[in-house]
Design a protein around this motif. Structure first.
Motif, PDB file in Angstrom:
ATOM      1  N   MET A   8       0.836  -1.195   0.000  1.00  0.00           N
ATOM      2  CA  MET A   8       0.000   0.000   0.000  1.00  0.00           C
ATOM      3  C   MET A   8       0.869   1.243   0.000  1.00  0.00           C
ATOM      4  SD  MET A   8      -1.415   0.231   3.917  1.00  0.00           S
ATOM      5  CE  MET A   8      -2.230   1.781   3.538  1.00  0.00           C
ATOM      6  N   SER A   9       0.285   2.351  -0.425  1.00  0.00           N
ATOM      7  CA  SER A   9       1.012   3.621  -0.485  1.00  0.00           C
ATOM      8  C   SER A   9       1.056   4.259   0.898  1.00  0.00           C
ATOM      9  CB  SER A   9       0.334   4.574  -1.472  1.00  0.00           C
ATOM     10  OG  SER A   9      -1.005   4.819  -1.085  1.00  0.00           O
ATOM     11  N   THR A  10       2.182   4.862   1.230  1.00  0.00           N
ATOM     12  CA  THR A  10       2.340   5.523   2.529  1.00  0.00           C
ATOM     13  C   THR A  10       2.546   7.026   2.385  1.00  0.00           C
ATOM     14  OG1 THR A  10       4.717   5.074   2.491  1.00  0.00           O
ATOM     15  CG2 THR A  10       3.306   3.466   3.609  1.00  0.00           C
ATOM     16  N   GLN A  11       2.668   7.512   1.150  1.00  0.00           N
ATOM     17  CA  GLN A  11       2.803   8.948   0.908  1.00  0.00           C
ATOM     18  C   GLN A  11       1.760   9.354  -0.122  1.00  0.00           C
ATOM     19  OE1 GLN A  11       6.772  10.081  -0.220  1.00  0.00           O
ATOM     20  NE2 GLN A  11       7.709   9.206   1.604  1.00  0.00           N
ATOM     21  N   CYS A  12       0.827  10.193   0.289  1.00  0.00           N
ATOM     22  CA  CYS A  12      -0.201  10.651  -0.644  1.00  0.00           C
ATOM     23  C   CYS A  12      -0.839  11.922  -0.089  1.00  0.00           C
ATOM     24  CB  CYS A  12      -1.262   9.577  -0.878  1.00  0.00           C
ATOM     25  SG  CYS A  12      -2.140   9.068   0.607  1.00  0.00           S
ATOM     26  N   SER A  13      -1.438  12.676  -0.993  1.00  0.00           N
ATOM     27  CA  SER A  13      -2.148  13.893  -0.610  1.00  0.00           C
ATOM     28  C   SER A  13      -3.457  13.527   0.073  1.00  0.00           C
ATOM     29  CB  SER A  13      -2.423  14.750  -1.852  1.00  0.00           C
ATOM     30  OG  SER A  13      -3.313  15.813  -1.534  1.00  0.00           O
ATOM     31  N   LEU A  14      -3.933  14.412   0.959  1.00  0.00           N
ATOM     32  CA  LEU A  14      -5.203  14.161   1.638  1.00  0.00           C
ATOM     33  C   LEU A  14      -6.373  14.140   0.661  1.00  0.00           C
ATOM     34  CD1 LEU A  14      -4.851  16.335   4.869  1.00  0.00           C
ATOM     35  CD2 LEU A  14      -4.734  13.856   4.688  1.00  0.00           C
ATOM     36  N   SER A  15      -6.185  14.774  -0.501  1.00  0.00           N
ATOM     37  CA  SER A  15      -7.249  14.802  -1.498  1.00  0.00           C
ATOM     38  C   SER A  15      -7.214  13.593  -2.430  1.00  0.00           C
ATOM     39  CB  SER A  15      -7.145  16.088  -2.334  1.00  0.00           C
ATOM     40  OG  SER A  15      -5.898  16.159  -2.990  1.00  0.00           O
ATOM     41  N   ASP A  16      -6.169  12.751  -2.299  1.00  0.00           N
ATOM     42  CA  ASP A  16      -6.043  11.567  -3.154  1.00  0.00           C
ATOM     43  C   ASP A  16      -6.416  10.307  -2.374  1.00  0.00           C
ATOM     44  OD1 ASP A  16      -5.115  13.155  -5.209  1.00  0.00           O
ATOM     45  OD2 ASP A  16      -3.008  12.895  -4.654  1.00  0.00           O
ATOM     46  N   PRO A  17      -6.885   9.274  -3.063  1.00  0.00           N
ATOM     47  CA  PRO A  17      -7.214   8.019  -2.376  1.00  0.00           C
ATOM     48  C   PRO A  17      -5.963   7.264  -1.935  1.00  0.00           C
ATOM     49  CG  PRO A  17      -7.455   7.753  -4.749  1.00  0.00           C
ATOM     50  CD  PRO A  17      -7.190   9.219  -4.515  1.00  0.00           C
ATOM     51  N   ILE A  18      -6.108   6.472  -0.889  1.00  0.00           N
ATOM     52  CA  ILE A  18      -5.035   5.573  -0.458  1.00  0.00           C
ATOM     53  C   ILE A  18      -5.160   4.297  -1.286  1.00  0.00           C
ATOM     54  CG2 ILE A  18      -4.080   4.264   1.470  1.00  0.00           C
ATOM     55  CD1 ILE A  18      -5.283   6.354   3.336  1.00  0.00           C
ATOM     56  N   THR A  19      -4.094   3.920  -1.978  1.00  0.00           N
ATOM     57  CA  THR A  19      -4.160   2.779  -2.884  1.00  0.00           C
ATOM     58  C   THR A  19      -3.264   1.645  -2.411  1.00  0.00           C
ATOM     59  OG1 THR A  19      -2.386   3.713  -4.258  1.00  0.00           O
ATOM     60  CG2 THR A  19      -4.643   4.261  -4.867  1.00  0.00           C
ATOM     61  N   GLY A  20      -3.586   0.440  -2.858  1.00  0.00           N
ATOM     62  CA  GLY A  20      -2.786  -0.725  -2.521  1.00  0.00           C
ATOM     63  C   GLY A  20      -3.485  -1.986  -2.964  1.00  0.00           C
ATOM     64  N   GLU A  21      -2.939  -3.102  -2.552  1.00  0.00           N
ATOM     65  CA  GLU A  21      -3.549  -4.387  -2.885  1.00  0.00           C
ATOM     66  C   GLU A  21      -3.280  -5.379  -1.765  1.00  0.00           C
ATOM     67  OE1 GLU A  21      -0.318  -6.646  -5.647  1.00  0.00           O
ATOM     68  OE2 GLU A  21      -1.320  -4.919  -6.579  1.00  0.00           O
ATOM     69  N   LEU A  22      -4.131  -6.415  -1.675  1.00  0.00           N
ATOM     70  CA  LEU A  22      -4.032  -7.393  -0.605  1.00  0.00           C
ATOM     71  C   LEU A  22      -4.361  -8.769  -1.172  1.00  0.00           C
ATOM     72  CD1 LEU A  22      -5.288  -7.002   3.004  1.00  0.00           C
ATOM     73  CD2 LEU A  22      -6.059  -8.960   1.681  1.00  0.00           C
ATOM     74  N   THR A  23      -3.573  -9.772  -0.778  1.00  0.00           N
ATOM     75  CA  THR A  23      -3.778 -11.138  -1.257  1.00  0.00           C
ATOM     76  C   THR A  23      -3.846 -12.099  -0.079  1.00  0.00           C
ATOM     77  OG1 THR A  23      -2.529 -10.659  -3.273  1.00  0.00           O
ATOM     78  CG2 THR A  23      -2.873 -12.974  -2.717  1.00  0.00           C
ATOM     79  N   VAL A  24      -4.922 -12.887  -0.013  1.00  0.00           N
ATOM     80  CA  VAL A  24      -5.024 -13.945   0.993  1.00  0.00           C
ATOM     81  C   VAL A  24      -4.395 -15.191   0.383  1.00  0.00           C
ATOM     82  CG1 VAL A  24      -6.556 -15.331   2.423  1.00  0.00           C
ATOM     83  CG2 VAL A  24      -7.125 -12.931   1.943  1.00  0.00           C
ATOM     84  N   GLU A  25      -3.202 -15.532   0.851  1.00  0.00           N
ATOM     85  CA  GLU A  25      -2.493 -16.673   0.281  1.00  0.00           C
ATOM     86  C   GLU A  25      -2.941 -17.998   0.888  1.00  0.00           C
ATOM     87  OE1 GLU A  25       1.671 -16.009   0.581  1.00  0.00           O
ATOM     88  OE2 GLU A  25       1.666 -14.248  -0.724  1.00  0.00           O
TER      89      GLU A  25
END
Length: 247
Positions: free
Chosen positions: A187-204
């Motif tokens: 996931m992203s840890t640096q972003c503007s407050l006006s931008d969405p927090i992005t990332g991905e998750l996998t259940v292995e």
């Protein structure tokens, strides 16, 4: 008789390099004498109590004094009279004086669970000892100028994480302890407050079925008390993720 402060922007959002503009609206059934119309801008960082059970930071209320970060005042109109009816007095005040070295530091407006950085503009119509001063106060919002940023905005920095039964500190079901599970993602840890927090998750892998996955957005507030940093975390938002199964 009434007095109202109306800012030029409905959003009430201003940057330090921009003038704070608006008008003072006075409504009176008769003319009044005054000793000046004064505009004052104050900014401060405060601890606040919202009720409920007291947290670590909240318990320090009264120990940590408010910190003043802005205090400016100007005379909008000298002594004189204000006529009957409705009178509008325009005003304009720079938060940061243009053309000078910008050494002043402006914290952005913030209203947290325990800490707030707040900016208020107040108008006072001074009427002497025999009459009460007429006042009105409005909060406005300060956002930082882009030039104040230490670094230019950069692409979101992605951090890789994993979750297993060994990373958990709370009690787990016996099936999870024996069978285990593994969830990985980034996931992203640096972003503007006006931008969405992005990332991905996998259940292995998981020894038991997973019916939902929730993501919690937490607010972390800290204050410096002597040589000790006191920190408290509170929940801002909880979002349930949509799940897709790959067979």
């Amino acid at each position: 008789m009434s007095i109202e402060l109306k800012l030029s922007r409905a959003s009430r959002i201003y940057h330090p390099s921009e003038p704070l503009e608006g008008k003072i609206i006075v409504k009176s059934s008769s003319s009044i004498s005054h000793y000046g119309v004064r505009l004052t801008v104050n900014g401060s960082v405060n601890l606040q109590i919202r009720g409920g059970s007291a947290g670590i930071i909240e318990s320090l209320y009264g120990v940590v004094k408010p910190i003043s970060i802005l205090n400016k005042s100007t005379e909008v109109r000298p002594s004189g009279k204000i006529g009957s009816g409705t009178t509008e007095i325009p005003f304009s005040m720079y938060l940061r004086q243009p053309g000078k070295d910008n050494l002043e530091r402006f914290f952005e407006t913030f209203h947290g669970a325990n800490i707030s950085a707040q900016y208020l503009v107040t108008v006072d119509i001074i009427r002497g000892y025999l009459h009460k001063t007429l006042s009105a106060t409005v909060e406005f919002i300060v956002e930082s100028d882009k030039a104040d940023l230490l670094e230019r905005p950069v692409s979101p920095e992605m951090v890789i994480f994993y979750i297993t039964q060994d990373t958990q500190r709370h009690p787990l079901l016996l099936e999870l302890k024996s069978g285990g599970f593994r969830v990985t993602g980034k996931m992203s840890t640096q972003c503007s407050l006006s931008d969405p927090i992005t990332g991905e998750l996998t259940v292995e892998a998981s020894a038991v079925p997973i019916y939902s996955i929730d993501i919690h957005l937490l607010r972390v507030e800290s204050i410096l008390l002597g040589e000790k940093i006191v920190t408290e975390t509170s929940l801002i938002q909880s979002t349930q993720m949509e799940m897709s199964v790959i067979i």
